[in-house]
Enzyme design. Structure first.
Site, PDB file in Angstrom:
ATOM      1  N   GLU A 196       0.869  -1.185   0.000  1.00  0.00           N
ATOM      2  CA  GLU A 196       0.000   0.000   0.000  1.00  0.00           C
ATOM      3  C   GLU A 196       0.900   1.228   0.000  1.00  0.00           C
ATOM      4  O   GLU A 196       1.551   1.516   1.013  1.00  0.00           O
ATOM      5  CB  GLU A 196      -0.870   0.032   1.272  1.00  0.00           C
ATOM      6  CG  GLU A 196      -1.851  -1.106   1.390  1.00  0.00           C
ATOM      7  CD  GLU A 196      -3.051  -0.946   0.483  1.00  0.00           C
ATOM      8  OE1 GLU A 196      -3.189   0.102  -0.164  1.00  0.00           O
ATOM      9  OE2 GLU A 196      -3.841  -1.897   0.405  1.00  0.00           O
TER      10      GLU A 196
ATOM     11  N   CYS B  67      -2.405   9.503   2.635  1.00  0.00           N
ATOM     12  CA  CYS B  67      -2.095   8.826   1.365  1.00  0.00           C
ATOM     13  C   CYS B  67      -3.203   9.050   0.350  1.00  0.00           C
ATOM     14  O   CYS B  67      -2.924   9.247  -0.827  1.00  0.00           O
ATOM     15  CB  CYS B  67      -1.869   7.340   1.590  1.00  0.00           C
ATOM     16  SG  CYS B  67      -3.232   6.519   2.428  1.00  0.00           S
TER      17      CYS B  67
HETATM   18  P1  NDP Z   1       8.318   4.972   4.383  1.00  0.00           P
HETATM   19  O1  NDP Z   1       8.255   4.256   3.083  1.00  0.00           O
HETATM   20  O2  NDP Z   1       9.435   5.886   4.633  1.00  0.00           O
HETATM   21  O3  NDP Z   1       8.308   3.934   5.595  1.00  0.00           O
HETATM   22  C1  NDP Z   1       7.271   2.982   5.772  1.00  0.00           C
HETATM   23  C2  NDP Z   1       7.749   1.919   6.740  1.00  0.00           C
HETATM   24  O4  NDP Z   1       8.749   1.124   6.110  1.00  0.00           O
HETATM   25  C3  NDP Z   1       8.387   2.476   7.998  1.00  0.00           C
HETATM   26  O5  NDP Z   1       8.017   1.660   9.092  1.00  0.00           O
HETATM   27  C4  NDP Z   1       9.849   2.362   7.684  1.00  0.00           C
HETATM   28  O6  NDP Z   1      10.653   2.328   8.826  1.00  0.00           O
HETATM   29  C5  NDP Z   1       9.886   1.038   6.966  1.00  0.00           C
HETATM   30  N1  NDP Z   1      11.094   0.816   6.162  1.00  0.00           N
HETATM   31  C6  NDP Z   1      11.990   1.718   5.693  1.00  0.00           C
HETATM   32  N2  NDP Z   1      12.951   1.097   4.963  1.00  0.00           N
HETATM   33  C7  NDP Z   1      12.642  -0.223   4.950  1.00  0.00           C
HETATM   34  C8  NDP Z   1      13.222  -1.381   4.344  1.00  0.00           C
HETATM   35  N3  NDP Z   1      14.325  -1.301   3.590  1.00  0.00           N
HETATM   36  N4  NDP Z   1      12.635  -2.566   4.548  1.00  0.00           N
HETATM   37  C9  NDP Z   1      11.505  -2.662   5.280  1.00  0.00           C
HETATM   38  N5  NDP Z   1      10.904  -1.616   5.884  1.00  0.00           N
HETATM   39  C10 NDP Z   1      11.458  -0.406   5.717  1.00  0.00           C
HETATM   40  O7  NDP Z   1       6.898   5.696   4.493  1.00  0.00           O
HETATM   41  P2  NDP Z   1       6.451   6.766   5.561  1.00  0.00           P
HETATM   42  O8  NDP Z   1       6.529   6.189   6.923  1.00  0.00           O
HETATM   43  O9  NDP Z   1       7.172   8.033   5.244  1.00  0.00           O
HETATM   44  O10 NDP Z   1       4.900   6.921   5.222  1.00  0.00           O
HETATM   45  C11 NDP Z   1       4.408   7.831   4.290  1.00  0.00           C
HETATM   46  C12 NDP Z   1       4.061   7.128   2.988  1.00  0.00           C
HETATM   47  O11 NDP Z   1       3.091   6.124   3.245  1.00  0.00           O
HETATM   48  C13 NDP Z   1       3.429   8.053   1.990  1.00  0.00           C
HETATM   49  O12 NDP Z   1       3.942   7.826   0.706  1.00  0.00           O
HETATM   50  C14 NDP Z   1       1.965   7.671   2.045  1.00  0.00           C
HETATM   51  O13 NDP Z   1       1.267   7.988   0.876  1.00  0.00           O
HETATM   52  C15 NDP Z   1       2.047   6.214   2.305  1.00  0.00           C
HETATM   53  N6  NDP Z   1       0.809   5.700   2.864  1.00  0.00           N
HETATM   54  C16 NDP Z   1       0.049   4.844   2.112  1.00  0.00           C
HETATM   55  C17 NDP Z   1      -1.153   4.380   2.590  1.00  0.00           C
HETATM   56  C18 NDP Z   1      -1.960   3.395   1.808  1.00  0.00           C
HETATM   57  O14 NDP Z   1      -2.757   2.691   2.400  1.00  0.00           O
HETATM   58  N7  NDP Z   1      -1.806   3.284   0.519  1.00  0.00           N
HETATM   59  C19 NDP Z   1      -1.659   4.797   3.908  1.00  0.00           C
HETATM   60  C20 NDP Z   1      -0.787   5.667   4.620  1.00  0.00           C
HETATM   61  C21 NDP Z   1       0.414   6.097   4.094  1.00  0.00           C
HETATM   62  P3  NDP Z   1      11.305   3.693   9.377  1.00  0.00           P
HETATM   63  O15 NDP Z   1      10.164   4.653   9.560  1.00  0.00           O
HETATM   64  O16 NDP Z   1      11.895   3.261  10.633  1.00  0.00           O
HETATM   65  O17 NDP Z   1      12.263   4.150   8.306  1.00  0.00           O
END
Ligand code: NDP
Length: 496
Positions: A244, A278
């Site tokens: 997502e 999002c």
């Molecule tokens: P990120 O992609 O930066 O991070 C998402 C999660 O992935 C965090 O827990 C992050 O950890 C983790 N992560 C980072 N690197 C890795 C890796 N290499 N392997 C596995 N996990 C990893 O997103 P954001 O937290 O900035 O969230 C915002 C984004 O989420 C926006 O693009 C938004 O549109 C989207 N979103 C989508 C939704 C949907 O349902 N389609 C709903 C809500 C948000 P850490 O934070 O510790 O880096």
């Protein structure tokens, strides 16, 4: 070891979570490394068997108890959400209320959607009794973002648990306390068994969860760039993924639209939660004939909003995001867009005041990239075909909104995206029976609804022979006469 003797996931390093409004430290959490994550998953494997063994009825009862506990602990959870995201208390309340409603729906519908059902065997296999059941994966790794730190991961957690899985949650490094508080409320309803555990840390912790032996599926919510990394990691072990990702959702305003309602939706959809949604509204395509009147209403509403503590919305939760908003605003203005509310000076980290820009070229970053801030692009279009063409032009395809009295559903049907609100905004997310998810760079797979339950289970087909056919066809004892008879049946049934 009894259920309540579960040792905490070991970790040596720690990190701090901050209140983005003030920079104050609000919590210290372990950085779980690969060893710690694997230990959590190993414990979850055993817990998953126990949880699955309870059956649908008992799980439903326990998930109902969790729902009640969440309602009773609303104030505590809302406090942690507001502290770690900076969002106003009422926004945190709304997020939690919606998550509770989804939990209720998932618990009540799991048996109907996933329980064993009979399937008609068809004419050729009429000697068989066919049935289909949905079995849990075992352990689901949920990786969540920070913008809706309860509602978003609960779209996976509630449905995965209802399907009979254990869950290991890796919350965003910005909102670890919310993940921990959520899991704490659940622990009571399973006597402390590790059915829902939390591992905290940075991206490496999430990557370790993707790799951990025993994880049956990863449900990722976050940015498209990270989603691709998660998929690549999961490919190493052929672990299935639900992805997502972000969006660049359009809102279309037709000539016969209720312009007050459309302007209200555009401003709320674009600015609430500081635009960090999002499926928030990022682009508006308004038909020429009503563009002036609509834009005036948007401007009036947006000018009445204030970012900040006590304002209508809070700070940018992730400090770096303010610079993305600034870049998009500057780029839109440099390419000829006209700011009608705010401008580059509205970006005052950690807060960003509302910005509305009209007549923005379609190839500017504010139109093509996810801004994830309180910036609304309003572009006028000559007709509906052009509105639809532009709405569908991007690489994302998460949600969309349409304001039209006569043609709402017709326009919705022409949009390339996973969800559409007609005469509303983001309404689909609050309806638990509707699947949530996107196409293109917004990802694939679905949370919520029946599809969301099936996302966390694998179908198992069973065909039981009730009696032997007098003329066997799947045996070396079959004869050419048998095959002739079979072809005769097929000619009658399918040949006309
Ligand atoms: P990120 O992609 O930066 O991070 C998402 C999660 O992935 C965090 O827990 C992050 O950890 C983790 N992560 C980072 N690197 C890795 C890796 N290499 N392997 C596995 N996990 C990893 O997103 P954001 O937290 O900035 O969230 C915002 C984004 O989420 C926006 O693009 C938004 O549109 C989207 N979103 C989508 C939704 C949907 O349902 N389609 C709903 C809500 C948000 P850490 O934070 O510790 O880096």
């Amino acid at each position: 070891m009894t259920a309540t003797d579960v040792p905490p996931v070991p970790a040596t390093a720690t990190f701090e979570s901050l209140d983005p409004r003030t920079g104050d430290v609000v919590g210290t959490h372990p950085v779980h490394d690969a060893v710690a994550v694997e230990a959590a998953v190993a414990r979850a494997v055993g817990a998953a068997q126990w949880w699955d063994g309870l059956g649908h009825a008992e799980r439903r009862r326990r998930l109902a108890a969790w729902r009640v506990a969440l309602v009773h602990k609303t104030d505590d959870l809302v406090h942690v959400i507001a502290e770690e995201t900076g969002k106003p208390l009422d926004d945190a309340r709304l997020e939690l209320v919606l998550a509770i409603d989804h939990l209720d729906w998932a618990a009540k519908h799991a048996e109907k959607v996933l329980g064993t059902r009979k399937v008609a065997p068809g004419l050729l296999m009429g000697n068989q009794a066919a049935s289909l059941t949905y079995r849990p994966f075992g352990v689901i790794g949920v990786i969540g973002p920070w913008n809706y730190p309860v509602f978003t991961p609960m779209g996976s957690i509630a449905y995965a648990l209802a399907a009979g899985n254990a869950v290991v949650l890796k919350p965003s490094e910005l909102t670890p306390g919310v993940g921990v508080a959520l899991a704490d409320t659940f622990a009571e309803i399973v006597d402390g068994r590790p059915v829902l555990q939390v591992v905290t840390g940075f991206g490496e912790t999430g990557a370790a969860l993707c790799r951990a032996p025993g994880v049956g599926k990863i449900a990722f919510t976050g940015s498209t760039a990270t989603g691709k990394r998660v998929m690549a990691t999961c490919a190493e072990t052929l672990t299935p993924v639900l992805v997502e990702c972000g969006g660049k959702d359009p809102l279309i305003v037709d000539v016969d639209a209720d312009l007050d309602a459309a302007a209200d939706a555009a401003v709320w959809g674009g600015m609430s939660n500081a635009g960090q949604t999002c499926a928030g509204v990022e682009r508006v395509y308004v038909l020429e004939a009503v563009a002036e009147e609509f834009t005036a209403k948007v401007v009036a509403l947006a000018r009445g909003l204030r970012a900040g503590t006590g304002g209508e919305y809070g700070p940018m939760t992730m400090p770096a995001q303010a610079e993305v908003v600034r870049r998009h605003v500057e780029d839109a203005l440099a390419r000829g867009g006209r700011a009608v509310v705010g401008g580059a000076e509205s970006v005052q980290p950690p807060f960003v005041e509302p910005v509305v820009i009209v007549d923005v070229p379609e190839d500017s970053a504010a139109v093509t990239e996810e801004t994830f801030g309180p910036l609304l692009v309003v572009n006028r279009v000559p007709d509906l075909d052009e509105a639809v063409r532009r709405a569908n032009a991007g690489r994302y395809g998460l949600g969309a909104s349409v304001f039209s009295r006569a043609r709402g559903e017709e326009i919705a049907g022409r949009l390339r995206c996973g969800m559409v609100s007609v005469n509303g905004v983001i309404s689909f997310a609050g309806i638990p029976g509707l699947p949530f998810g996107g196409v293109g760079d917004s990802g694939f797979g679905r949370i919520h609804g029946e599809d969301g339950l099936r996302e966390f289970a694998r179908p198992q087909a069973v065909a039981r022979q009730r009696f032997r056919l007098p003329v066997p066809v799947t045996s070396f004892s079959r004869t050419s006469r048998t095959m002739k008879a079979l072809l005769g049946v097929v000619r009658v049934r399918h040949g006309r």
